[in-house]
Write a protein that holds these residues in place. Structure first.
Motif: not given
Length: 423
Positions: A27-34, A318-325
């Protein structure tokens, strides 16, 4: 000593924690690609992107992520050569190692491949903890080849797409009129390609087994529907004379911004359905061994329980919301300057590459694909449009991802083996 009989509950709890940690890393790393292209092009704010991604990544992961990745479970290691005890400890080590590397990469803002991270981790524990012969080395070659093939393919497609946007719309006498004329066609292509990706990679996992022809026809229907919705939304956009004086293509970019919302939602759903397997695949293998009392059914597919998919989906959110930015900023702002028209070209190129590669059965990385697509868009405007320093850092992080996953996995494997009595 039977590790499963003596420590079954403890191992199950630890495996779930490590699986959640790995899903957090996805979530923190890969989702940011989309989401990175949508944010970088200012089609969506970071807050809007995170909300869209949370909804569609969760839906994709929970509804359509139900198959354990066979490459991770059986394609990399020979299960016949690994005892159930070592399989449990090894897969736990792989999850912990992959989660740790993704934590490091995410804090640095590096977009790395979660697929390659978990592959490296599984290779590491199998080669050192069991035997070099336990690794299917012929399966590693295509993964390494994909580092070069997918970014190049996505780069070529995005380059061609953006050049077509320049020829048909931007470099014409009436860009806004031509944007309204041709963007519905791009919307159809986007709806068609991304739904085709979802059909081929996702929906078959929920029991919806469509034939190639059915999937193709359904994707055409979805493409037409997306185009009609897009046309309705575009009818509300009018030329903003004042904004166009300050920035000649302001109204044109508003047209493309509508298109980016569609690509962001669809990419998030497809990514969730595909990449949740990186976290839940090893976890499902561990749970299967523990629940069967130490039996290792080599070559069989694990049926992923719903609660494991739910755990993976929650971890991603949770990963996207906390560190995805952090990674969103790298992808969207630090490689090249993106506008909605450029972001659209990159996102559609990435989706097209994923469809093509999955049809050929090639192991690919969404990260490498999208970065390659953004490079292609940048090159369409000349080499000076690229941030070569940031690109160098990204390439270096790619090279060290697989060995980093392997080394961390080996370390954690020996620690866990010592903790549980040197099995």
């Amino acid at each position: 000593m039977s590790l499963i009989a003596d420590y079954g509950l403890i191992l199950l709890v630890l495996a779930c924690l490590f699986g959640f940690f790995m899903a957090w890393g996805v979530g923190a790393n890969d989702v940011a690609n989309a989401m990175g292209t949508s944010v970088g092009s200012r089609a969506l704010t970071i807050k809007q992107a995170i909300i869209i991604a949370m909804v569609f990544e969760f839906a994709g992961a929970y509804l359509a992520g139900g198959e354990v990745t066979e490459t991770i479970k059986n394609g990399i290691v020979d299960a016949n050569m690994i005892s159930p005890n070592l399989m449990v400890l090894g897969m736990m080590s792989a999850l912990l190692a992959a989660g740790t590397w993704l934590l490091v990469a995410s804090t640095r803002g590096w977009p790395v491949s979660t697929t390659h991270t978990i592959v490296g981790a599984v290779i590491g524990f199998a080669a050192v903890g069991v035997s070099v012969d336990a690794v299917h080395w012929d399966g590693v070659g295509p993964i390494v080849a994909s580092w070069v093939v997918t970014p190049m393919l996505a780069g070529i497609i995005s380059f061609c797409l953006f050049v077509s946007v320049q020829k048909l719309i931007i470099d014409t006498d009436n860009p806004f009129l031509n944007a309204k004329r041709y963007v519905p066609l791009y919307m159809f292509i986007t709806g068609f390609v991304i739904s085709l990706m979802t059909m081929t990679k996702g929906l078959k996992h929920v029991g919806l087994n469509l034939s190639s022809t059915e999937g193709f026809m359904l994707s055409i229907g979805i493409g037409v529907l997306v185009m009609l919705i897009g046309v309705a939304l575009l009818s509300r956009i009018h030329v903003d004379v004042e904004a166009d004086k300050a920035f000649h293509f302001s109204s044109v970019e508003k047209v493309f911004a509508v298109l980016m919302i569609f690509t962001a939602c669809a990419m998030a759903f497809a990514h969730g359905s595909n990449d949740v397997a990186n976290a839940v695949g090893p976890l499902a293998a561990i749970v299967g061994v523990i629940q069967s009392g130490g039996e290792l059914a080599a070559g069989e597919k694990s049926v992923v329980p719903g609660w494991i998919l739910l755990l993976g989906a929650l971890g991603i959110v949770v990963g996207l919301a906390t560190y995805g930015y952090k990674v969103i900023a790298t992808i969207g702002k630090e490689i090249t300057e993106l506008t909605p028209s450029r972001g659209f070209a990159a996102e559609l190129a990435a989706a097209t590459t994923v469809v093509s590669a999955s049809g050929l059965g090639l192991p690919i990385s969404t990260t490498h694909t999208l970065v390659g697509a953004i490079l292609g868009v940048g090159l369409a405007r000349g080499i000076g449009a690229l941030n070569l320093g940031m690109i160098g850092k990204i390439f270096l992080s790619w090279i060290i991802t697989l060995p980093a996953g392997a080394i961390l996995s080996i370390i954690f494997f020996f620690i866990l083996r010592a903790l549980f009595g040197g099995v």
